[in-house]
Write a protein that holds these residues in place. Structure first.
Motif, short mmCIF file in Angstrom:
data_model
loop_
_atom_site.label_atom_id
_atom_site.label_comp_id
_atom_site.label_asym_id
_atom_site.label_seq_id
_atom_site.Cartn_x
_atom_site.Cartn_y
_atom_site.Cartn_z
N LEU A 1 -3.15 9.82 4.66
CA LEU A 1 -2.85 8.78 3.66
C LEU A 1 -2.59 9.42 2.30
O LEU A 1 -1.67 9.02 1.58
CB LEU A 1 -4.00 7.79 3.57
N TRP B 1 0.94 10.93 2.42
CA TRP B 1 2.03 9.96 2.52
C TRP B 1 2.13 9.09 1.30
O TRP B 1 3.24 8.76 0.86
CB TRP B 1 1.88 9.12 3.80
N LEU B 2 1.01 8.68 0.75
CA LEU B 2 1.07 7.79 -0.40
C LEU B 2 1.54 8.54 -1.64
O LEU B 2 2.38 8.06 -2.40
CB LEU B 2 -0.31 7.18 -0.67
N ARG B 3 1.04 9.76 -1.81
CA ARG B 3 1.35 10.51 -3.03
C ARG B 3 2.76 11.11 -2.95
O ARG B 3 3.57 10.92 -3.84
CB ARG B 3 0.29 11.60 -3.24
N GLY C 1 5.31 8.24 -0.79
CA GLY C 1 5.32 6.92 -1.40
C GLY C 1 5.49 6.98 -2.90
O GLY C 1 5.86 5.99 -3.52
N GLU D 1 3.18 7.14 -5.17
CA GLU D 1 2.16 6.37 -5.89
C GLU D 1 1.46 7.28 -6.90
O GLU D 1 1.48 8.50 -6.77
CB GLU D 1 1.13 5.82 -4.90
N THR E 1 -3.30 6.29 -5.18
CA THR E 1 -3.37 7.03 -3.92
C THR E 1 -4.82 7.18 -3.46
O THR E 1 -5.14 6.91 -2.30
CB THR E 1 -2.76 8.43 -4.11
N LEU F 1 -6.39 3.80 -2.38
CA LEU F 1 -5.87 3.34 -1.10
C LEU F 1 -6.30 4.24 0.05
O LEU F 1 -6.59 3.78 1.14
CB LEU F 1 -4.34 3.25 -1.15
N ALA F 2 -6.32 5.56 -0.19
CA ALA F 2 -6.65 6.48 0.89
C ALA F 2 -8.11 6.33 1.29
O ALA F 2 -8.44 6.26 2.48
CB ALA F 2 -6.35 7.92 0.47
N ILE G 1 3.71 2.53 0.81
CA ILE G 1 2.37 2.14 1.23
C ILE G 1 2.42 1.57 2.63
O ILE G 1 1.62 1.91 3.51
CB ILE G 1 1.77 1.10 0.25
N ALA H 1 2.91 4.38 5.21
CA ALA H 1 1.73 5.21 5.42
C ALA H 1 0.74 4.50 6.34
O ALA H 1 0.24 5.07 7.32
CB ALA H 1 1.07 5.53 4.09
#
Lengths: 170, 540
Positions: free
Chosen positions: A121, A124-126, A129, A131, A136, A139-140, B390, B393
């Motif tokens: 996560l 992928w988010l940072r 995505g 973010e 990040t 959410l992670a 988001i 992911a």
């Protein structure tokens, strides 16, 4: 079988993106299918075709691989090129994403779900995505916790033992 | 009378609190993913397959069915407001729906779509109650040759009705059939194409293949695009259409219901084909066809009715013949197989609670959708604020954890990854995953039926043509092949008449909006049977 297709697929794709932008995967895909079809024809013959009255294990795969070989052969000759999307800079992101998924599976096997999920996560988010770091992390951490509760506590899925289990269990 | 008892039984199943909750969850999830452009119903159903194993079979089908027809409602919202089809069946709605929104009539466009969908869905349920039992009775007499004919017909129609190249679809169907042979031979027990891998002895897991091709493949494909979706700022008011709106669209809704129902029953039919056909029909019938593409309410009402009607009637071949007519139904078929239930002619007799329960749940689900959609459109639109990164992911994490949970086997995770790569490459190279998955599901049925037919006939192919029903079906297939070979150019013209002109007409909002559609329109696009991968579906 899927493994080999996948590997050769990514291979061709690497050369394509290194080449010119306008170079499309034209004809390579049907050629791969053709190779798969021919290999399957020989493979099913080795399995034993039997007779039509008493079909062997290889008869049906043989018929199917003939169909594949046939359609692929025609496609090599007259495949409409406009179906193909060009390779873009985004392609590099995909390959990075794929590698990260492979790493995720390995981490999952060795360190368990929590570590692997958190790192995935995070990445992928940072990176993919875009973010902020704060978003990040929130959410992670939250996502990993929710997924863990959902799969392990609620659904009772026996994930491989990992670091967290070792800590809690010990 | 029998049907009447069945319906009563169905409602007692569907009104069970658990099932009621799952209908609600299904239509809610369906609407949400219909709104989100990144995920189509196929991907979502594929992602949620593992979860369905923890519930009763009937509950599982109720949930998945709810997602399917719920997404037909949800896809409308973004088509009308943003000209972003959330899923492929709603592409047509962008033509007139977006124009209506630009004229300040977004409310009535959404309202009439919801009402039309409800009517279409209900008409389809009634048709299903009338048609399914006799069809199942007929199918009880089917032998292996009929099943060969039926499965081949299903695969053939999916490849022909798809919007891409027929040859490419056919080759993908062949790959699907080949993949289905991996594992132990059901009759002799010989290991086929397993390469010594023990995990392959039971064959590739259907869930892993579907999740890879649709879930991971689609997410990867959408990752290549970086464009952001703009949120809607203007308020939507006056959802309930006026009396004139109802008068204008009554005919379109009526025709859309019947057309959608008929197309849904056919193998290869489904949301995309039915909405295109309905749009073409309304435009042809209109006194003034030039209004179409400029905000004609019939152009929204007809297709929206038709796609919902077809997504309901598509359950008929699955539940009576055991043949999934399109990819979404193939996924639901797979979900039932894993639950040790083989849909077929005996289903109504042996597991009436599944058949009637699903039908009753559709009535309830459609009512819920009508109730949800009209007041909550504004809330659903806010979903668009969830950023694609988001979503991707979390979808990937759920995929990976979910596929592990099916067999508790890490090997399946690699299968998902492998098929994710293949699915993404297929999207890049214009091969459709639909025929592959459908053929993969039908492969083992087809092989078994074929080998049994050969044993019955003593190795003669005559058996397929001398028996009246299978002979008739093969004749029908021959007809399709011949006719389509002759009229392939005309077929393009018929589909072409629907889209390019209208897309061009509506193309004025400027480069910005244009980019959005090409960028965001496609990820959800291969939802049902076919993949229009850009703004002009069916044009190729």
């Amino acid at each position: 079988m899927h493994g080999s297709t996948a590997a050769s697929g990514t291979g061709t794709e690497g050369t394509a993106s290194r080449g010119h932008r306008w170079l499309r995967l034209h004809r390579v895909a049907p050629l791969l299918l053709l190779a798969l079809g021919v290999a399957a024809v020989f493979g099913s013959r080795r399995l034993g075709l039997g007779e039509l009255t008493a079909p062997g294990p290889g008869l049906w795969p043989f018929i199917v691989s003939l169909l594949l070989t046939g359609t692929a052969a025609v496609l090599v000759l007259l495949d409409p090129a406009e179906d193909y999307e060009p390779w873009t800079r985004g392609t590099v992101r995909i390959i990075a994403g794929l590698v990260s998924l492979g790493v995720f599976i390995l981490l999952f096997q060795t360190f368990g779900f929590v570590v692997a999920a958190f790192l995935m996560l995070l990445l992928w988010l940072r990176v993919f995505g875009g973010e902020s770091w704060r978003m990040t992390l929130v959410l992670a951490v939250g996502g990993t916790a929710v997924m863990y509760l959902l799969f392990v506590e609620a659904l009772g899925v026996p994930f491989p033992d990992g670091l967290v289990d070792a800590v809690i269990g010990g | 009378m029998d049907s009447w008892n069945g319906i009563l039984q169905g409602f007692s199943v569907a009104l069970d609190p658990t099932n009621l909750l799952y209908v609600f969850l299904g239509v809610l999830i369906g609407t949400v993913i219909g709104v989100l452009p990144g995920l189509g119903p196929t991907a979502t159903i594929a992602l949620l397959l593992p979860i369905t194993y923890t519930v009763e079979p009937v509950t599982a089908v109720i949930l998945l069915a709810g997602i399917y027809y719920g997404s037909m409602y949800g896809g409308t919202i973004t088509s009308v407001l943003l000209r972003l089809p959330g899923e492929a069946a709603s592409v047509v709605t962008t033509f007139d729906g977006y124009q209506m929104a630009k004229q300040g009539r977004a409310g009535p466009a959404l309202g009439i779509a919801a009402v039309g969908s409800f009517i279409g869905g209900t008409v389809s349920v009634v048709g299903m109650v009338l048609l399914a039992p006799p069809l199942a009775d007929l199918a009880v007499s089917f032998g292996p040759p009929e099943y060969v004919a039926l499965t081949v017909l299903g695969i053939l129609l999916v490849t022909y009705l798809g919007t891409g190249s027929v040859l490419k679809s056919l080759s993908m169907a062949a790959v699907g059939l080949l993949l289905a042979t991996i594992g132990l031979d059901p009759i002799t027990g010989t290991a086929r194409f397993t390469f010594g891998e023990v995990s392959l002895f039971n064959g590739l897991d259907f869930v892993a293949v579907a999740m890879g091709l649709f879930g991971v493949g689609e997410i990867l494909h959408s990752l290549e695009r970086t464009e952001k979706v703009q949120a809607v700022t203007s308020k939507i008011k006056g959802i309930w259409p006026t009396r004139k709106d109802f008068r204008d669209s009554a005919g379109a809704i009526g025709r859309g219901s019947v057309l959608g129902f008929a197309i849904g029953v056919l193998p290869g039919g489904g949301g995309v084909v039915s909405s295109l056909a309905s749009y073409a029909m309304e435009k042809r019938r209109a006194k003034d066809p030039s209004r179409f593409g400029k905000g004609a309410i019939e152009g929204v009402a007809g297709p929206e009715t038709a796609n919902n009607a077809s997504s309901t009637s598509a359950f008929i071949p699955l539940l009576t013949l055991g043949i999934p007519p399109n990819v979404v139904l193939a996924l639901i078929f797979g979900a039932l197989l894993v639950q040790d239930i083989t849909p077929g002619p005996q289903l109504i007799e042996q597991q009436p609670e599944i058949f009637w329960g699903v039908i009753a749940s559709m009535v309830i689900g459609n009512l819920m959708l009508l109730a949800l959609n009209i007041p909550l459109v504004g809330v659903f639109v806010q979903m668009l604020r969830v950023r694609a990164g988001i979503l991707a992911a979390f979808a990937l994490l759920v995929t990976m954890a979910g596929v592990f949970s099916v067999n508790n086997n890490v090997f399946d995770m690699w299968v998902v990854l492998g098929f994710g790569v293949i699915g993404w490459l297929m999207k890049k190279t214009g091969f459709e995953p639909g025929p592959l998955v459908l053929a993969f599901v039908l492969g083992s049925i087809l092989e078994r039926a074929f080998r049994q037919s050969m044993l019955i006939s003593g190795g003669s192919f005559d058996i397929f043509v001398t028996r009246p029903i299978s002979g008739g079906m093969f004749a029908f297939m021959a007809l399709i092949i011949i006719v389509s070979a002759i009229t392939s150019r005309r077929r393009k013209a018929v589909f072409g008449r629907v889209d390019p002109a209208d897309v061009d007409e509506t193309d004025e909002p400027g480069p910005d909006a244009d980019r959005q559609v090409t960028a965001e329109g496609s990820p959800g696009a291969d939802s049902t049977t076919d993949t229009p991968s850009s703004t002009t579906p069916g044009e190729r």
